[in-house]
Design a protein around this motif. Structure first.
Motif, short mmCIF file in Angstrom:
data_model
loop_
_atom_site.label_atom_id
_atom_site.label_comp_id
_atom_site.label_asym_id
_atom_site.label_seq_id
_atom_site.Cartn_x
_atom_site.Cartn_y
_atom_site.Cartn_z
N ASN A 384 37.21 35.07 49.92
CA ASN A 384 37.08 35.49 48.53
C ASN A 384 37.86 36.79 48.29
OD1 ASN A 384 36.12 35.06 45.98
ND2 ASN A 384 33.97 35.37 46.46
N ASP A 386 36.79 39.60 47.49
CA ASP A 386 36.13 40.77 48.04
C ASP A 386 36.15 40.81 49.56
OD1 ASP A 386 34.34 38.77 48.65
OD2 ASP A 386 32.71 39.55 47.42
N PHE A 388 34.87 38.46 51.66
CA PHE A 388 33.84 37.67 52.31
C PHE A 388 34.14 36.17 52.16
CE2 PHE A 388 31.52 41.58 50.91
CZ PHE A 388 31.39 42.12 52.18
N LYS A 390 34.27 32.67 50.89
CA LYS A 390 33.92 31.96 49.66
C LYS A 390 33.33 30.61 50.02
CE LYS A 390 35.92 30.48 45.23
NZ LYS A 390 37.16 30.45 44.41
N ALA A 414 29.61 31.81 47.53
CA ALA A 414 30.20 32.76 48.46
C ALA A 414 29.14 33.66 49.09
CB ALA A 414 31.25 33.61 47.76
N HIS A 416 27.75 37.12 49.90
CA HIS A 416 27.93 38.26 49.01
C HIS A 416 26.88 39.34 49.27
CE1 HIS A 416 25.23 35.38 46.98
NE2 HIS A 416 24.60 36.46 46.56
N HIS A 418 24.45 42.46 47.50
CA HIS A 418 23.82 42.96 46.28
C HIS A 418 23.49 44.44 46.49
CE1 HIS A 418 23.33 39.25 44.01
NE2 HIS A 418 22.89 38.65 45.11
N LYS A 428 27.62 46.27 40.03
CA LYS A 428 28.75 45.38 40.20
C LYS A 428 29.99 46.18 40.60
CE LYS A 428 27.12 41.78 37.04
NZ LYS A 428 27.44 40.93 35.87
N SER A 431 36.78 43.98 42.53
CA SER A 431 37.71 43.82 43.66
C SER A 431 39.08 44.34 43.30
CB SER A 431 37.80 42.35 44.07
OG SER A 431 38.83 42.18 45.02
N SER A 450 36.50 46.95 47.12
CA SER A 450 35.82 46.74 45.84
C SER A 450 35.13 48.05 45.48
CB SER A 450 34.81 45.61 45.94
OG SER A 450 35.43 44.40 46.32
#
Length: 993
Positions: A384, A386, A388, A390, A414, A416, A418, A428, A431, A450
């Motif tokens: 992905n 970012d 990581f 996907k 993906a 991810h 938090h 949030k 990226s 990001s």
């Protein structure tokens, strides 16, 4: 010489001059060690009377001789003398009076008798306490003038146990006199020959008193030799950060051995992973530090004397120089001299980078990058923006026999993170793009950033050709910030997340909902494997200073480091939640505050399973014989590969298979001539005390050997002293091992050693008894074992690691990073094959979800259940567990080329009508072998449910027979619709044609 002796006697009167003349000898097997110890003094008495007096200048290195028993024996009668009176007993000398029961003659004084307590393989050597057995009559009869008994010699039970010359201590007066001559100096230097390893760190050897400190060292080496020598540093003050540098070595005619060819293993080198290693060496006042140095003499060196110097600095400041004079003779050393390791010619192996380059190892294929997707053998990873995953896909069929074009998606979305604020809202990050930084056949690396105005996340990651992914995730606060939680979500598809293993869960079906908390002090748990047979993912949560812990009985002595990020004190943990649509692995760390500039590392690893298809033909054709027996005996048994354990004639010393290598080679050559292969026991977890480099490794502090409470077998206590962990012991050959510290330069030596054994001895692989190294070393080992067309077979045995001493980890979960390079599993002692369910067999024992197959061990296993997974036990065992009848059934049926369709495959063509009676099919054209095994609580009857079309057999012509297999089943024929009786915990091997 006479003047020297007189001067010495004048300086150190009495005992020292006397002791100098007493020889040290070895008297191999002259007495029973376990009752008398390893050392004795031989006394000669020429007087008369009921008493004799001896003053023994034994110069002992042990710290409490006054608390150890002294046993005196009449050499003529071999009887123990009970009338003994002890005077002053200390490390330098001992006074004693005894009754010379045979009058004039020889008497033996045993001064370190002990007994072994505890387990025979983990003994506790206990030195016997002093005793008082003398009669009052004899004691009262002692006069003032007792005739003397003279010390004739000091004896050890053999050369290996001898204290001479490096463990014969200097007396306090000798040491004081020497140090008094060097007041104002920071330290003294004592060059020492490579054959006399410096062993003591608290006492000067008497040998050094006689020679005195030196500023010159001269020796002779061969052309091309890996030559070693020692510089003993005796600290007169506290010494910080000792460094040593070398000049070029030059001849009078200008020929040169460059300084780059000279090294010191104590101050630096190359770490096990190929990175530079700089060591800090500090020495406390009064201590001794051995500096082991090496010169790699060029093979084309002109025979001559090469002069140079070694400069020693303390805390960055020059301190002393020592002149070096290495005479290179005409002889050319064979193979650098490494065939003679007792000369310390292998110390350079500690800094080896052999097989370090991450080249692709068969059967794996080079990585290929297209857009943001990376292809590897049977799998794909889409990255992905970012950084990581996907999506992660595998392409293995449920049978694990083929790679197809149909993907198995592991994730519902993906992977991810938090970042949750105290009000529950998610922070949030935007990226800034994904960048691939390395694209090689064996490794692909990338990074991504990001951020927003308050938080920065830097992701650095790599994927290797076997499916291993490593993530470094740095979180940096750009302003003061608080979190309710920081979590990482791995959202698995439900059909993939069928099984689970790790985090305290025994391998098997995944619980519907599960929660776990960190407890590194007691549990070697930092992640889990979640998956199905043909698709899965192991993940581990890591501290940025992660160090692989000890395992196999020793986890509690070097446990995991609690990640400051993931653990967050006691706030972090893992929840696995099934919401009916997906299975979410929620890796949370709890509430925390970060100040501006603070950084945290949320590092983790991923391992995509399975690693490759199952090689069933290797399973049927490769039959291990796990014992050192005559070649003819093994060939007649039907085995094809011999595993040579340690504690055998050709591999006597645990994890040091270099002493009897010529006998090993002769055996290997004979086996090869008979069409058999030979593998040897060789791992790293512990190292034999017979390793030639033992004390060179000890000079490295705790780099190679773990810190510990010492103890164990007598040799370790008498020669290693303290601060180690005593490990496996073989009583028959007195082989006592010491626990390795984990990831260190001994792994470099290990790789070089495996290469040497493959190329020079002809081994065909190794047998691993649990593993104390990581995947970096495993890959290197596989490369050298398979080089030049060698088979490089590796099988892994593990005792069940799910216990207190091992930190409650699952063997398969613990060693999964090694599975890509194994050929077979052998799990193992303490595995219960009777009371565990099929899902446990499948995940923890069989190896099937990872592309492997296995064998059983404990009690011979359950042969009926084992065959459902293609497993037998291993030769040689008792008659009831003998695998040969099943091997014969395989051969009679013709198992080679069959397709294994396990009960776990939904469209398996043969099933039973009982949920707990399972069937696996081994299918070929026109025939199938069907393995049936019961997990029912009682005897039962079953009927087969056969999909004849999928089986490829015409039912009108089909027969079902059970061939006679000794100790397994009688011969029997069944009708297509017959009920088949199945005994509790047993089963059948049926042939359908």
């Amino acid at each position: 010489m006479k003047k020297q002796l007189l001067a010495f006697a004048f300086l150190l009167p009495g005992v020292a001059a006397f002791a100098q003349k007493i020889p040290y000898t070895n008297c191999k097997n002259c007495w029973v060690v376990d009752s008398l110890g390893n050392h004795r003094v031989v006394l000669t008495f020429n007087g008369t009377g009921k008493a004799a007096k001896a003053v023994i200048p034994w110069r002992r290195r042990d710290t409490d001789p006054e608390n150890k028993r002294i046993i005196i024996q009449d050499a003529k009668t071999k009887q123990k003398i009970t009338n003994i009176k002890l005077g002053t007993i200390n490390r330098e000398s001992g006074e004693l009076v005894f009754e010379p029961t045979s009058g004039k003659g020889t008497y033996y004084v045993y001064y370190m008798p002990y007994k072994n307590e505890g387990r025979s393989n983990y003994p506790k050597g206990v030195y016997l306490k002093p005793e008082n057995l003398a009669s009052e009559t004899w004691l009262n009869g002692l006069g003032a003038n007792i005739p003397a008994a003279s010390v004739k010699e000091f004896q050890s039970i053999d050369a290996f146990n001898s204290f001479y010359p490096m463990e014969v201590i200097a007396t306090k007066s000798e040491t004081d006199a020497l140090t008094g001559k060097h007041k104002g100096e920071k330290f003294m230097l004592f060059p020492e020959d490579r054959l006399n390893s410096i062993r003591m760190t608290k006492d000067l050897p008497q040998r050094w008193i006689e020679r005195g400190p030196q500023n010159k060292y001269a020796a002779t080496a061969q052309r091309g030799e890996n030559f070693s020598f020692q510089l003993g540093v005796y600290a007169l003050q506290n010494l910080d950060d000792i460094k040593i540098t070398f000049s070029d070595l030059k001849t009078a005619s200008g020929k040169t051995i460059p300084a780059s060819a000279i090294f010191c293993i104590n101050t630096g080198g190359t770490a096990y992973d190929g990175s530079p290693l700089n060591k800090t060496v500090n020495v406390a006042a009064g201590d001794i530090q051995a500096l082991w140095c090496g010169v790699d003499v060029p093979a084309n060196a002109v025979p001559a004397i090469y002069n140079g110097k070694a400069s020693i600095s303390i805390n960055g400041k020059p301190a002393k120089e020592i002149q070096l004079a290495i005479t290179v003779n005409k002889t050319l050393a064979k193979n650098g001299g490494v065939d003679e390791p007792w000369k310390m010619t292998r110390l350079g192996w500690l800094n080896s980078t052999m097989a370090q380059k991450n080249t692709v190892i068969a059967p794996y294929t080079p990585l290929q990058v297209k857009n943001n997707t990376i292809d590897l053998l049977g799998r794909k990873v889409e990255v992905n923006a970012d950084g990581f995953p996907k999506q992660i896909q595998t392409f293995f069929t449920p049978e694990m026999t083929e790679v197809t074009s149909e993907p198995n998606n592991l994730l519902t979305e993906a992977l991810h993170f938090h970042f949750i604020k105290p009000d529950g809202k998610n922070i949030k990050l935007k990226s800034q793009g994904l960048q691939f930084t390395k694209q090689e056949p064996g490794t692909v690396q990338w990074k991504a950033i990001s951020a927003n105005d308050s938080l920065l996340m830097e992701v650095s990651a790599s994927l290797e050709f076997d499916g291993f992914m490593a993530y470094t995730v740095k979180i940096k606060a750009l302003q003061d910030i608080s979190f309710k939680d920081i979590t990482m979500h791995i959202p698995f598809k439900r059909n993939v997340a069928k099984y689970m293993m790790g985090l305290g869960q025994k391998g098997g079906y995944r619980p519907e909902n599960f929660e776990w908390k960190w407890d590194v002090a007691h549990k070697n748990q930092d992640g889990a494997w979640i998956g199905n047979v043909n698709a899965g993912l192991q993940y581990s949560l890591r501290d940025e200073k992660y160090v692989r812990p000890l395992n196999t009985n020793f986890y509690l002595q070097k446990p995991l480091i609690l990640p400051s990020s993931w653990g967050n004190g006691d706030k972090g943990g893992i929840k696995v939640i099934d919401d009916g649509k997906a299975v979410l692995a929620n890796n949370y760390s709890g509430e925390r505050k970060l100040s501006k500039g603070d950084e945290l590392y949320y590092n983790f690893t991923l391992l995509i399973t399975p690693f490759h298809t199952i090689n069933t033909d290797f399973q049927w054709a490769t039959r291990f014989y796990h014992s050192y027996r005559p070649i003819d005996t093994i060939k007649k048994a039907g085995a094809t590969v011999i595993n040579i354990h340690h504690a055998t004639a050709i591999n006597p010393n645990i994890n040091y298979p270099f002493i009897a290598w010529k006998s090993m080679k002769a055996y290997d050559d004979s086996a090869h001539a008979a069409g058999l292969k030979v593998k040897i026991y060789n791992t790293i977890r512990e190292l034999s005390n017979h390793a030639y480099e033992t004390f060179a490794l000890r000079s490295l502090g705790h780099e190679i050997y773990s810190s510990g409470k010492g103890g164990g077998f007598s040799w370790l206590q008498e020669h290693v002293g303290d601060d180690y962990i005593a490990a496996w012991f073989v009583p028959e050959i007195k082989d006592a091992a010491i626990i390795n510290s984990g990831m260190n330069r001994w792994h470099n030596y290990y790789v070089e050693g495996m290469n040497w054994l493959t190329q020079n001895v002809g081994i065909d692989g190794i047998y691993l008894d649990d593993v104390a190294f990581d995947r970096v070393t495993m890959k290197r080992v596989k490369r050298v074992l398979t080089k030049d067309g060698h088979p490089g077979i590796i099988d892994l045995h593990s005792a069940n690691q799910y216990n207190k001493s091992d930190g409650f980890n699952n063997s398969a979960n613990l060693y999964m990073e090694h599975f890509p390079y194994l050929n077979r599993l052998w799990f193992g002692e303490y595995f219960d094959y009777e009371k565990n369910n099929p899902d446990f067999f499948l995940t923890e024992v069989s190896g099937v979800p990872f592309g492997l197959m296995g064998e059983m061990l404990q009690g011979g296993g359950n042969k009926w259940r084992g065959m459902v997974y293609g497993m037998t036990n291993r030769m040689p065992w008792s008659d009831g567990a003998d695998p040969r009848p099943i091997w014969r059934a395989w051969d009679d049926f013709g198992m080679k080329g069959t397709k294994m369709i396990g009960y776990w495959v939904d469209d398996n063509p043969v099933k039973t009508d009982h949920e707990k009676v399972l069937a696996t099919v081994y299918k070929k054209d026109g025939a199938a072998m069907v393995s049936i095994a019961s997990w029912e609580d009682t005897d039962t009857e079953i009927q087969l449910k056969i999909d004849w079309k999928k089986l490829g057999i015409d039912p009108a012509k089909a027969t079902i027979t059970a061939p006679e297999i000794r100790t397994f089943q009688p011969a029997k024929t069944f009708g297509l619709n017959d009920k088949i009786p199945v005994e509790k915990a047993k089963g059948w091997l049926l042939i359908i044609r």
